[in-house]
Structures are given as C-alpha cells and as structure tokens.
Design a protein around this motif. Structure first.
Motif, PDB file in Angstrom:
ATOM      1  N   VAL A  56       0.838  -1.208   0.000  1.00  0.00           N
ATOM      2  CA  VAL A  56       0.000   0.000   0.000  1.00  0.00           C
ATOM      3  C   VAL A  56       0.873   1.258   0.000  1.00  0.00           C
ATOM      4  CG1 VAL A  56      -1.576   1.310   1.505  1.00  0.00           C
ATOM      5  CG2 VAL A  56      -2.068  -1.076   0.929  1.00  0.00           C
ATOM      6  N   LEU A  57       1.929   1.243   0.801  1.00  0.00           N
ATOM      7  CA  LEU A  57       2.883   2.372   0.806  1.00  0.00           C
ATOM      8  C   LEU A  57       3.436   2.585  -0.594  1.00  0.00           C
ATOM      9  CD1 LEU A  57       5.296   3.927   2.885  1.00  0.00           C
ATOM     10  CD2 LEU A  57       6.557   2.191   1.636  1.00  0.00           C
ATOM     11  N   ASN A  58       3.834   1.496  -1.235  1.00  0.00           N
ATOM     12  CA  ASN A  58       4.439   1.578  -2.566  1.00  0.00           C
ATOM     13  C   ASN A  58       3.449   2.135  -3.594  1.00  0.00           C
ATOM     14  OD1 ASN A  58       6.616   0.777  -4.530  1.00  0.00           O
ATOM     15  ND2 ASN A  58       4.884  -0.388  -5.329  1.00  0.00           N
ATOM     16  N   ALA A  59       2.201   1.634  -3.529  1.00  0.00           N
ATOM     17  CA  ALA A  59       1.184   2.059  -4.502  1.00  0.00           C
ATOM     18  C   ALA A  59       0.859   3.544  -4.316  1.00  0.00           C
ATOM     19  CB  ALA A  59      -0.078   1.213  -4.330  1.00  0.00           C
ATOM     20  N   ALA A  60       0.693   3.971  -3.059  1.00  0.00           N
ATOM     21  CA  ALA A  60       0.360   5.378  -2.787  1.00  0.00           C
ATOM     22  C   ALA A  60       1.517   6.267  -3.227  1.00  0.00           C
ATOM     23  CB  ALA A  60       0.065   5.565  -1.299  1.00  0.00           C
ATOM     24  N   ASN A  61       2.734   5.790  -3.012  1.00  0.00           N
ATOM     25  CA  ASN A  61       3.899   6.574  -3.438  1.00  0.00           C
ATOM     26  C   ASN A  61       3.944   6.692  -4.960  1.00  0.00           C
ATOM     27  OD1 ASN A  61       6.510   7.878  -3.027  1.00  0.00           O
ATOM     28  ND2 ASN A  61       7.350   6.030  -3.951  1.00  0.00           N
ATOM     29  N   GLU A  62       3.688   5.574  -5.637  1.00  0.00           N
ATOM     30  CA  GLU A  62       3.767   5.574  -7.112  1.00  0.00           C
ATOM     31  C   GLU A  62       2.783   6.584  -7.717  1.00  0.00           C
ATOM     32  OE1 GLU A  62       4.863   1.755  -8.659  1.00  0.00           O
ATOM     33  OE2 GLU A  62       3.372   1.914 -10.230  1.00  0.00           O
ATOM     34  N   ILE A  63       1.558   6.580  -7.203  1.00  0.00           N
ATOM     35  CA  ILE A  63       0.545   7.503  -7.732  1.00  0.00           C
ATOM     36  C   ILE A  63       0.893   8.950  -7.363  1.00  0.00           C
ATOM     37  CG2 ILE A  63      -1.919   8.159  -7.583  1.00  0.00           C
ATOM     38  CD1 ILE A  63      -1.249   5.558  -9.222  1.00  0.00           C
ATOM     39  N   SER A  64       1.399   9.157  -6.159  1.00  0.00           N
ATOM     40  CA  SER A  64       1.762  10.524  -5.738  1.00  0.00           C
ATOM     41  C   SER A  64       2.918  11.058  -6.572  1.00  0.00           C
ATOM     42  CB  SER A  64       2.162  10.545  -4.259  1.00  0.00           C
ATOM     43  OG  SER A  64       1.122  10.042  -3.471  1.00  0.00           O
ATOM     44  N   VAL A  65       3.906  10.222  -6.841  1.00  0.00           N
ATOM     45  CA  VAL A  65       5.063  10.657  -7.642  1.00  0.00           C
ATOM     46  C   VAL A  65       4.595  10.997  -9.063  1.00  0.00           C
ATOM     47  CG1 VAL A  65       7.246   9.902  -8.684  1.00  0.00           C
ATOM     48  CG2 VAL A  65       6.776   9.404  -6.275  1.00  0.00           C
ATOM     49  N   GLU A  66       3.727  10.147  -9.608  1.00  0.00           N
ATOM     50  CA  GLU A  66       3.195  10.397 -10.951  1.00  0.00           C
ATOM     51  C   GLU A  66       2.447  11.735 -10.975  1.00  0.00           C
ATOM     52  OE1 GLU A  66       1.164   6.890 -12.954  1.00  0.00           O
ATOM     53  OE2 GLU A  66      -0.496   8.305 -12.769  1.00  0.00           O
ATOM     54  N   ALA A  67       1.642  11.985  -9.926  1.00  0.00           N
ATOM     55  CA  ALA A  67       0.881  13.244  -9.864  1.00  0.00           C
ATOM     56  C   ALA A  67       1.833  14.431  -9.747  1.00  0.00           C
ATOM     57  CB  ALA A  67      -0.092  13.216  -8.676  1.00  0.00           C
ATOM     58  N   PHE A  68       2.893  14.280  -8.953  1.00  0.00           N
ATOM     59  CA  PHE A  68       3.891  15.367  -8.827  1.00  0.00           C
ATOM     60  C   PHE A  68       4.531  15.637 -10.186  1.00  0.00           C
ATOM     61  CE2 PHE A  68       8.520  16.135  -8.417  1.00  0.00           C
ATOM     62  CZ  PHE A  68       8.446  17.492  -8.098  1.00  0.00           C
TER      63      PHE A  68
END
Ligand code: NDP
Ligand code: MG
Length: 385
Positions: free
Chosen positions: A322-334
């Motif tokens: 879950v940490l990894n998935a949330a990070n991946e989407i946040s990085v993409e959004a950034f």
C-alpha cells in the motif's frame, strides 16, 4: 556464453546494462529487449545487439517500430503477454529486470515460475510481495542477484556468512538534493530541482524517491525481503560522498563495507558476471582526493517518507504494498504538476491510515491492495486540487 534478456532496456539501468555488455566484449548474448514505448532508443539497441525478440508495451509504438524495422529477424512481442513469452523462453538463462515501478511484479513472478535467474534492479516488486517472491526463489532453486547498489554491497559483504550472524546492516544514503534545505523550502519546489540528484543520473520515478528519502525507505523493505532480516536490524545512514555503498555488522562486532566509485555499472557488471569478477575500465577510487567520509543520522522530520516506510516495515502484511502504490501515484501526480512535492508523504499517510491490512497476504490480496491503494490515492489527490 550467457544468454540474457533485459526488461526495461531503454531506461537508465537498461542502457547501462548494455554499456556493460558492450565493454565486457565477450561472454554475453542479448536474446531479448523490452521497452514501454521508447522505440528510438530500442531501434539503436536492435541495430547494435541483434536480439531475437523485443517486447513493447505501447501498441502505437509497436506499430511504429514495425514500420521502421528493416531487420525482419526480430520478432516483436506485445505487452504483458510478450514479457511472459520472454520469461518462458528456454534459451534465456538470466533476466535483467529493469522495469520501473509496480509493473515489474508480474514479469518477475513469471520469470521465477520459469526458473530463470534474475539480476534485479527493480525494488518495487520486492516491496509489494517480498515473502511470496522469496518463496518462489527457494522453491524453484533460482538466484536473485541484486543490482540496487546498496543491496549488491550487502550481498557482497555477506559472502558465505549465515544470516543469523548479522547484528545490523547499514544502508547508506547520499541524502539527495535536499539534505540541507529548510523544510519550509520544500513547498512549491520545481520538478527540475527534484530531478537533479547530486550523485546519480537515474529514471524520473527513482529520482523523486531519492529526493524525499522514500527510495531509502523502499530499500529498507527490499533488504528485509532479500536477506530475511527483521526491520530493527536495518539502519539508514546519510553518507553524502556515496562511496560506501552499504555495510554489514556481524555479531562479533566486525563491520564489512563495500566501497567503489559511484557508478551503477559496477553492481550491474557483478550481477551479470557473478560468480566471476571481470575487469572494468572504470577508474579506481582515489582515497587521497576523497580525504574524508562523513556520516549523519537521517532527519525524519525533514523526510517523513522514511518514517512511513519504517512503519510499513513494522506492520508488514499488505502495508508495504500500500505504501508503494500510494507513493507511485503521488510521484506520478507530482511529475504531472498535479501534486506539490511536499504533499507526497501526506497522501501516503492518509492511504496507510485507511487501509485494512491483510496479515499474511496471498498474491490475490497483494494485487487487490495495490489496486485499492492506487484508487484511494487518486481520489485523495483529486480532492486536494
Ligand atoms: P527508467 O525510468 O529510466 O527506465 C524504466 C524502464 O522500464 C524503461 O525501459 C521503460 O520504458 C520501462 N517501463 C516503464 N514502465 C513500464 C511498463 N509499465 N511496462 C513495461 N516497461 C516499462 O528507470 P530506471 O532505469 O532508473 O530504474 C529501473 C528500476 O531500477 C526502478 O525500479 C529503480 O528503482 C531501480 N533502480 C534504478 C537505479 C538507477 O540508478 N537508475 C539504481 C537502483 C535501482 P520507456 O523507456 O519506454 O519508458
Ligand atoms: Mg539504491
């Protein structure tokens, strides 16, 4: 002659792997290459290395490549099925896994099911499903040789020692571009500044992860999986010179460290040539130029992502995924200008707090948690805008 495939050959690690193969001159045959969509680089690689197969994820890019390809001996494969076909190919002895992010998990599982040895650059797959992956490694009697420089260092320091003889491992981190910046200055920071790493030239996603130390957090989780260690034995040290790539402390107080010049071609070459050590044309480390090596404690207030990763490491189950998935989407959004850099840890924290953890997840639970966390992150980010 070792027959290899490079998945993610057009990225930073993929291109460096081909640089290593070119420099070594003998011993390797490139059977397959893969890309998401970058056919310009792939075409150059086909001309030089003559693979039998290439796999492309993006369908338009695959059509464009077909139109441009003069060499009809190259078979073009598509998407995940294509990657699976490569994973199953009997000729291939080792697969270099250099696809970024969570998309690497399925090809890695397929490669392990086909009893292929892996040179692993991708860290996200191990973070998502470490115990499941390591069970497959054991069951199918294959090797995962790490390319990530910290894990390669630990693996080399360990040698034939038993895991039980480890007191601590020390993962070193250069500290990234914002080691000394005021926390308030991290607000509204530009994409360009985040991507400018002082020591390494890497793909965009890992560059963002390095800037807020999430990369080191992912490496804590990666080390737990690879070496079967409890989180309390894994320490992070900021070491700005990035010369010591990581260290192992044994129960008798002896510490083994691995040092070299800062160049990914070194761990890549070792993962390819193992158990042999081959000559490199890279310069030796110059101790007299270096003069001193420095070490600092990571500041978890400045870098909350590292704290979140330690939390996921303690909670285990589906939480690292879950940490990894949330990070991946946040990085993409950034990277798409939809989220401020300083909000990345806030999105991840919210998603982790909302997650109902599965303690001993099977693969189905992992994919479900990944999908849930990605959707949850998207909706949190949408509500922020
Ligand atoms: P890059 O972004 O430079 O390259 C990623 C590669 O994977 C490219 O070939 C890309 O194709 C391909 N790719 C991306 N998404 C998909 C997808 N969904 N399906 C198929 N192929 C895909 O990343 P890096 O080389 O920097 O990193 C790769 C991995 O290695 C990451 O997991 C990273 O954490 C790890 N790593 C990287 C280090 C480094 O120094 N770069 C150091 C240690 C670990 P395309 O070119 O078309 O986008
Ligand atoms: Mg690393």
């Amino acid at each position: 002659m070792k027959h290899i495939a490079i998945l993610g050959s057009t990225g930073s690690i993929g291109q460096n792997t081909l640089n290593v193969v070119r420099d070594l001159k003998r011993g390797f045959r490139i059977v397959a290459l893969s890309t998401n969509s970058n056919i310009a680089i792939l075409l150059r690689q086909i001309k030089e290395f003559h693979p039998e197969f290439v796999c492309i994820k993006d369908l338009d890019a695959a059509s464009a490549l077909r139109a441009q390809l003069k060499n009809k001996n190259v078979k073009i494969l598509l998407g995940e099925e294509g990657l699976e076909e490569i994973a199953r190919n009997k000729k291939i002895e080792q697969i270099v896994l250099a696809i970024s992010g969570s998309s690497a998990l399925r090809p890695l599982l397929k490669a392990l099911d086909s009893a292929k040895n892996i040179a692993l650059a991708n860290k996200e797959a191990l973070v998502m499903a470490g115990p499941i992956i390591m069970n497959k490694v054991k069951k199918n009697k294959v090797n995962i040789i790490p390319i990530d420089s910290e894990q390669s260092a630990i693996w080399q320091c360990l040698g034939e020692e038993e895991i039980g003889k480890i007191k601590n491992i020390y993962l070193t981190a250069s500290g990234g571009p914002f080691r000394n910046i005021r926390v308030s200055a991290l607000k509204n920071i530009s994409i360009k500044r985040v991507l400018k790493h002082p020591r390494w030239k890497m793909g965009e996603k890992i560059s963002v992860d390095c800037a807020n130390l999430m990369n080191k957090g992912l490496e804590v989780l990666e080390a737990m999986a690879l070496f079967g260690l409890g989180v309390d034995k894994i320490k992070v040290i900021i070491h700005p010179e990035a010369v010591i790539h990581s260290m192992v402390e044994f129960v008798d107080g002896v510490i083994m460290a691995q040092l070299s010049v800062t160049d990914m071609r070194i761990p890549i070459q070792y993962a390819l040539s193992y158990p042999e050590r081959r000559k490199t044309k890279l310069a030796s480390l110059d101790f007299f130029k270096l003069k001193s090596l420095n070490f600092y404690k990571p500041d978890l207030n400045r870098f909350p992502c590292l704290r979140l990763a330690y939390r996921a490491a303690r909670e285990r189950g589906t939480m690292p995924c879950v940490l990894n998935a949330a990070n991946e989407i946040s990085v993409e959004a950034f990277l798409n200008n939809r989220l401020d850099f300083s909000y990345i840890p806030q999105v991840i924290l919210k998603v982790m707090d909302r997650h109902k953890k599965v303690k001993n997840p099977n693969l189905g639970d992992i994919f479900k948690a990944d999908l849930w966390a990605k959707n949850e992150s998207r909706s949190i980010i949408n509500n922020m805008n």
